[in-house]
Design a protein around this motif. Structure first.
Motif, mmCIF file in Angstrom:
data_model
loop_
_atom_site.group_PDB
_atom_site.id
_atom_site.type_symbol
_atom_site.label_atom_id
_atom_site.label_comp_id
_atom_site.label_asym_id
_atom_site.label_seq_id
_atom_site.Cartn_x
_atom_site.Cartn_y
_atom_site.Cartn_z
ATOM 1 N N PRO A 248 0.824 -1.214 0.000
ATOM 2 C CA PRO A 248 0.000 0.000 0.000
ATOM 3 C C PRO A 248 0.856 1.263 0.000
ATOM 4 O O PRO A 248 1.938 1.297 0.571
ATOM 5 N N GLU A 249 0.344 2.275 -0.657
ATOM 6 C CA GLU A 249 1.049 3.542 -0.684
ATOM 7 C C GLU A 249 0.882 4.252 0.658
ATOM 8 O O GLU A 249 -0.210 4.303 1.208
ATOM 9 N N PHE A 250 1.976 4.758 1.174
ATOM 10 C CA PHE A 250 1.934 5.436 2.468
ATOM 11 C C PHE A 250 1.559 6.894 2.247
ATOM 12 O O PHE A 250 2.264 7.628 1.563
ATOM 13 N N HIS A 251 0.432 7.310 2.808
ATOM 14 C CA HIS A 251 -0.040 8.679 2.651
ATOM 15 C C HIS A 251 0.328 9.492 3.889
ATOM 16 O O HIS A 251 0.104 9.063 5.018
ATOM 17 N N ARG A 252 0.858 10.677 3.667
ATOM 18 C CA ARG A 252 1.295 11.516 4.771
ATOM 19 C C ARG A 252 0.158 12.345 5.367
ATOM 20 O O ARG A 252 0.176 12.666 6.545
ATOM 21 N N TRP A 253 -0.815 12.724 4.537
ATOM 22 C CA TRP A 253 -1.850 13.638 4.987
ATOM 23 C C TRP A 253 -3.224 12.971 5.010
ATOM 24 O O TRP A 253 -3.546 12.176 4.128
ATOM 25 N N ARG A 254 -4.018 13.334 6.021
ATOM 26 C CA ARG A 254 -5.407 12.876 6.133
ATOM 27 C C ARG A 254 -6.295 14.083 6.418
ATOM 28 O O ARG A 254 -6.041 14.842 7.354
ATOM 29 N N VAL A 255 -7.351 14.229 5.610
ATOM 30 C CA VAL A 255 -8.334 15.295 5.810
ATOM 31 C C VAL A 255 -9.695 14.625 6.024
ATOM 32 O O VAL A 255 -10.134 13.813 5.207
ATOM 33 N N ALA A 256 -10.353 14.959 7.127
ATOM 34 C CA ALA A 256 -11.644 14.362 7.471
ATOM 35 C C ALA A 256 -12.702 15.449 7.612
ATOM 36 O O ALA A 256 -12.489 16.448 8.311
ATOM 37 N N LEU A 257 -13.829 15.242 6.939
ATOM 38 C CA LEU A 257 -14.971 16.150 7.019
ATOM 39 C C LEU A 257 -16.173 15.356 7.511
ATOM 40 O O LEU A 257 -16.536 14.340 6.921
ATOM 41 N N SER B 144 -17.445 19.022 11.736
ATOM 42 C CA SER B 144 -16.033 19.139 12.116
ATOM 43 C C SER B 144 -15.144 18.928 10.902
ATOM 44 O O SER B 144 -15.543 18.317 9.905
ATOM 45 N N ALA B 145 -13.933 19.427 11.026
ATOM 46 C CA ALA B 145 -12.895 19.233 10.016
ATOM 47 C C ALA B 145 -11.586 18.931 10.728
ATOM 48 O O ALA B 145 -11.236 19.609 11.704
ATOM 49 N N GLN B 146 -10.894 17.915 10.255
ATOM 50 C CA GLN B 146 -9.614 17.525 10.840
ATOM 51 C C GLN B 146 -8.562 17.421 9.743
ATOM 52 O O GLN B 146 -8.836 16.907 8.653
ATOM 53 N N VAL B 147 -7.372 17.894 10.045
ATOM 54 C CA VAL B 147 -6.224 17.745 9.156
ATOM 55 C C VAL B 147 -5.089 17.153 9.984
ATOM 56 O O VAL B 147 -4.715 17.720 11.018
ATOM 57 N N HIS B 148 -4.548 16.006 9.542
ATOM 58 C CA HIS B 148 -3.484 15.341 10.287
ATOM 59 C C HIS B 148 -2.326 14.978 9.365
ATOM 60 O O HIS B 148 -2.525 14.639 8.191
ATOM 61 N N PHE B 149 -1.125 15.023 9.926
ATOM 62 C CA PHE B 149 0.091 14.627 9.229
ATOM 63 C C PHE B 149 0.657 13.384 9.917
ATOM 64 O O PHE B 149 0.886 13.386 11.131
ATOM 65 N N PHE B 150 0.876 12.315 9.158
ATOM 66 C CA PHE B 150 1.325 11.047 9.723
ATOM 67 C C PHE B 150 2.840 11.040 9.915
ATOM 68 O O PHE B 150 3.605 11.271 8.977
ATOM 69 N N LEU B 151 3.249 10.745 11.146
ATOM 70 C CA LEU B 151 4.652 10.503 11.442
ATOM 71 C C LEU B 151 5.003 9.049 11.196
ATOM 72 O O LEU B 151 6.145 8.705 10.904
ATOM 73 N N ASP B 152 3.998 8.196 11.342
ATOM 74 C CA ASP B 152 4.128 6.760 11.112
ATOM 75 C C ASP B 152 2.824 6.293 10.483
ATOM 76 O O ASP B 152 1.885 7.079 10.333
ATOM 77 N N SER B 153 2.744 5.008 10.146
ATOM 78 C CA SER B 153 1.541 4.521 9.471
ATOM 79 C C SER B 153 0.310 4.568 10.368
ATOM 80 O O SER B 153 -0.817 4.532 9.875
ATOM 81 N N ASP B 154 0.492 4.644 11.694
ATOM 82 C CA ASP B 154 -0.658 4.630 12.595
ATOM 83 C C ASP B 154 -0.644 5.751 13.628
ATOM 84 O O ASP B 154 -1.365 5.703 14.620
ATOM 85 N N LEU B 155 0.162 6.786 13.420
ATOM 86 C CA LEU B 155 0.223 7.898 14.364
ATOM 87 C C LEU B 155 0.373 9.209 13.601
ATOM 88 O O LEU B 155 1.254 9.345 12.753
ATOM 89 N N ILE C 281 -11.459 24.975 18.356
ATOM 90 C CA ILE C 281 -10.266 24.668 17.563
ATOM 91 C C ILE C 281 -9.127 24.304 18.503
ATOM 92 O O ILE C 281 -8.991 24.894 19.586
ATOM 93 N N GLY C 282 -8.344 23.297 18.104
ATOM 94 C CA GLY C 282 -7.228 22.878 18.945
ATOM 95 C C GLY C 282 -6.358 21.850 18.259
ATOM 96 O O GLY C 282 -6.781 21.190 17.298
ATOM 97 N N PRO C 283 -5.112 21.683 18.716
ATOM 98 C CA PRO C 283 -4.231 20.635 18.180
ATOM 99 C C PRO C 283 -4.771 19.258 18.528
ATOM 100 O O PRO C 283 -5.478 19.083 19.523
ATOM 101 N N SER C 284 -4.415 18.272 17.700
ATOM 102 C CA SER C 284 -5.012 16.950 17.847
ATOM 103 C C SER C 284 -3.973 15.864 17.582
ATOM 104 O O SER C 284 -3.052 16.043 16.779
#
Length: 297
Positions: free
Chosen positions: A81-90, A132-143, A184-187
């Motif tokens: 699987p391709e490792f994706h760095r960014w996740r956007v959730a709406l 809600s809207a979330q934007v996350h950057f993956f440091l690892d495949s599950d974090l 709004i806050g860090p997550s």
């Protein structure tokens, strides 16, 4: 002759044992001779013997290209699987305020609302909508770490007879209220693979930040605006299903927690800040149920 025969049998035994040994081939084309002890949905656990020393290990299925087990046909796993760095959730859905409304109901009854009218009014106010809207950057495949924004609103209105407590007058009209809460806050975000085909995932997130409160109240066409801000936090658990390699749909259960201790009151003419007593504090906490789309890139 006996020594030659024993040596030949020993060689056959070593060759047979080498062939019977399990092997794991990684996507880096490294081959690990081992004994597979457990084959889970996410991890393959194995034992390696080297120089008489036993070592236990594990590999994520996403790191494995092929599994070769003794006396079984080789198993090739799906493409890496391709490792994706960014996740956007709406997301969006229903929200239910969990604060105690009994003191406010008593106050409404004292102003002339019947029990039925007071109950109806606050039931309307307790059930609202959130998104809600979330934007996350993956440091690892599950974090992953990122930012969480949440918006909530609910409203209520009722026509009733109000008693100004002057012993002479009664007024009939509309009482209307609309509440808005922005957060709004860090997550921090984590996920866990539930199926070998990587379609189903379990995830969760926690966030802590600032909640901004706005309450627009109108009684008999006389308005009052209450605003304030307070510490807030969110906790979400969700189930996610991939409908495409980079797109998934999700169902989430969430808890939002915040308690307002100070408000600014504005009637259009005067503005004042009021520190709320413990029994007057505005509980903004709620339970959320939401669904939406998640995008990976």
């Amino acid at each position: 002759m006996k020594r030659i025969l024993m040596g030949f049998l020993l060689c056959l035994l070593l060759v047979w044992s080498g062939q019977a040994q399990d092997r794991i081939v990684t996507w880096n084309n490294d081959t690990i001779p081992c004994t597979i002890t457990n084959s889970g949905a996410r991890y393959i656990r194995f034992t390696v013997y080297q120089n008489g020393i036993q070592t236990n290990g594990r590999l994520n299925r996403t790191e494995i290209k092929q599994i070769i087990q003794a006396e079984k046909a080789p198993v090739s796993l799906q493409a890496q699987p391709e490792f994706h760095r960014w996740r956007v959730a709406l997301s969006g859905g229903l929200s239910y305020l969990t604060g105690d409304t009994d003191p406010a109901r008593d106050g409404a009854r004292q102003q002339g609302l019947t029990n039925e009218q007071a109950d109806d009014y606050f039931q309307q106010l307790l059930l609202g909508w959130q998104s809600s809207a979330q934007v996350h950057f993956f440091l690892d495949s599950d974090l992953a770490f990122g930012l969480h924004y949440r918006f909530h609103t609910s409203q209520a209105d009722v026509f009733a007879t109000f008693d100004p407590q002057d012993g002479m007058n009664l007024y009939h009209g509309q009482m209307k209220e609309t509440i808005y809460t922005h957060y709004i806050g860090p997550s921090v975000f984590g996920n866990h693979q539930l199926s070998a085909n990587q379609k189903w995932w379990l995830n969760g997130s926690f966030s802590a930040g600032i909640a901004f409160y706005r309450d627009e109240l109108s009684v008999l066409n006389s308005g009052m605006l209450l605003t304030g801000k307070a510490f807030g936090a969110t906790l979400d658990m969700g189930l996610e299903y991939f409908v495409a390699p980079r797109v998934s749909v999700g169902l989430n259960l969430g808890l939002f927690v915040s308690n307002l201790t100070k408000v600014t009151m504005d009637d259009g003419y005067n503005q004042s800040s009021v520190k709320l007593e413990e029994e007057e504090r505005q509980n903004l906490s709620s339970l959320d149920v939401s669904t939406g789309l998640r995008f990976y890139f």
